[in-house]
Design an enzyme around this catalytic site. Structure first.
Site, mmCIF file in Angstrom:
data_model
loop_
_atom_site.group_PDB
_atom_site.id
_atom_site.type_symbol
_atom_site.label_atom_id
_atom_site.label_comp_id
_atom_site.label_asym_id
_atom_site.label_seq_id
_atom_site.Cartn_x
_atom_site.Cartn_y
_atom_site.Cartn_z
ATOM 1 N N ASP A 1 32.800 2.709 -8.802
ATOM 2 C CA ASP A 1 33.402 4.035 -9.379
ATOM 3 C C ASP A 1 33.304 3.866 -10.916
ATOM 4 O OD1 ASP A 1 34.726 6.846 -9.159
ATOM 5 O OD2 ASP A 1 36.375 5.539 -10.026
ATOM 6 N N LYS B 1 31.214 5.811 -14.056
ATOM 7 C CA LYS B 1 31.983 6.478 -15.369
ATOM 8 C C LYS B 1 31.442 6.063 -16.767
ATOM 9 C CE LYS B 1 36.011 7.820 -12.351
ATOM 10 N NZ LYS B 1 37.387 7.478 -12.055
#
Length: 370
Positions: free
Chosen positions: A219, A223
């Site tokens: 994750d 980003k």
């Protein structure tokens, strides 16, 4: 606002975030919009020629609908509205790769795209390149893909577009990792085991159903990919976007690299396995404490050295990553030529349906406002 000037809105995905998006739009009467499509995972709602979607009763109407989801029909509706000279937006609140791959065609047809879905912007560079090229016809906005409602992407774009040079971006990008390490490696000290803290985080809904999906670092890597592709200095000599294979090209430290396959694929099995790692994490915490530091899982975009990495690192107990964070906060530091001596810092809640939806709605307002 005159009816013809309303923003024509199709909302795809009305789970936690999608529901909040619709509710936030309804709650403020100054927003000029008309709902022209709503879809859940199983059914959809579109207006007839004589009846618009009632924004107040949309939940009941969608639940009562017997129309199966047909995103091609949604696209056709939006295309027709664009041909009539109306402004239309496709809001993707899913995490679907298939939906993400629709963006280039939507944009090419003059349909704007707004989404918290990271897939399109953090995957293979080819899809991202196609989205950028297609944006000559429609706008794509994705503020909430990084930091939920925090102004991370808009801040970075403002820095870049006003001529500032980004030197480095570093931060705690994961609300889950933030919560875990704020408690496990606190400035004031902690004796609680790593697995116990992860168990508590899972019980409170801070993690995915299987915490392995948070602890693998993917994750954060997604980003970082999204931010890195906005920085022009990271393009190669041919002007290609960095990280050819998206988040998989990021140097990522997984905290579960020794986990057996059965644990990675099943949340309950993972929680049974995790205590085996407690001694390892406790040793790391003790070593950091001896150095006057804490552990934080951070993401770094080092523009000067062209390094993008997600890792578990040690920071002094006086550092903002140690002293400023609480709960599941995100904190991102922008080191630039203008912000050289003291970095520009953005901090706040980086997860949650309401703040993520706020990021989506803020993007919608960018289309509504003159």
């Amino acid at each position: 606002m005159e009816p013809g000037k309303y923003l024509q809105v199709a909302v795809v995905g009305v789970g936690g975030v999608g529901t909040q998006v619709v509710e936030q739009l309804i709650a403020n009467p100054i927003y000029g919009f008309q709902l022209v499509a709503l879809t859940s995972s199983k059914r959809m709602l579109q207006p007839t020629k004589d009846l618009c979607i009632n924004p107040i009763a949309w939940k009941d109407a969608l639940n009562a609908s017997e129309t199966p989801v047909d995103l091609s029909a949604v696209t056709s509706t939006l295309q027709e509205l664009v041909k009539q000279g109306k402004k239309a937006v496709f809001i993707d609140n899913t995490s679907s790769q298939d939906v993400a791959e629709m963006y280039p065609a939507l944009l090419s047809a003059g349909i704007n795209v707004i989404t918290p879905n990271k897939k399109a912007f953090s995957g293979e560079a080819g899809l991202y390149q196609a989205i950028v090229q297609a944006s000559r016809s429609g706008r794509y906005l994705h503020e909430s893909t990084v930091g939920a409602g925090l102004p991370i992407i808009s801040t970075l774009r403002d820095l870049v577009e006003t001529g500032d040079k980004v030197v480095k971006i570093e931060g705690v990008f994961s609300g889950t990792m933030s919560y875990i390490f704020n408690n496990f490696s606190a400035v004031e000290g902690s004796d609680e085991s790593f697995s116990s803290i992860v168990k508590g985080a899972r019980a409170q809904g801070y993690t995915e159903p299987n915490p392995a999906d948070d602890l693998n670092g993917a994750d954060v890597a997604r980003k970082l990919t999204i931010l890195a592709r906005i920085i022009p200095e990271l393009k190669d000599e041919q002007g290609n976007f960095p990280l050819l294979h998206g988040y998989q090209s990021v140097e990522t430290t997984s905290l579960i690299q020794d986990a057996p396959a059965s644990a990675v694929s099943n949340g309950d099995e993972f929680m049974k396995w995790l205590p085996e790692q407690d001694a390892h994490f406790s040793q790391m915490r003790e070593q950091a404490a001896k150095e006057g530091s804490v552990l934080r899982y951070v993401g770094v975009v080092d523009v000067k050295n062209k390094v993008v990495k997600a890792e578990l690192a040690k920071y002094p107990k006086t550092h903002p990553f140690a002293t400023s964070l609480g709960g599941s906060d995100n904190i991102i530091m922008f080191h630039t030529e203008r912000y050289g001596k003291r970095p520009l810092i953005v901090q706040g809640a980086g997860a949650g349906n309401d703040v993520t939806a706020m990021g989506v709605v803020s993007d919608i307002l960018k289309l509504i406002r003159p």
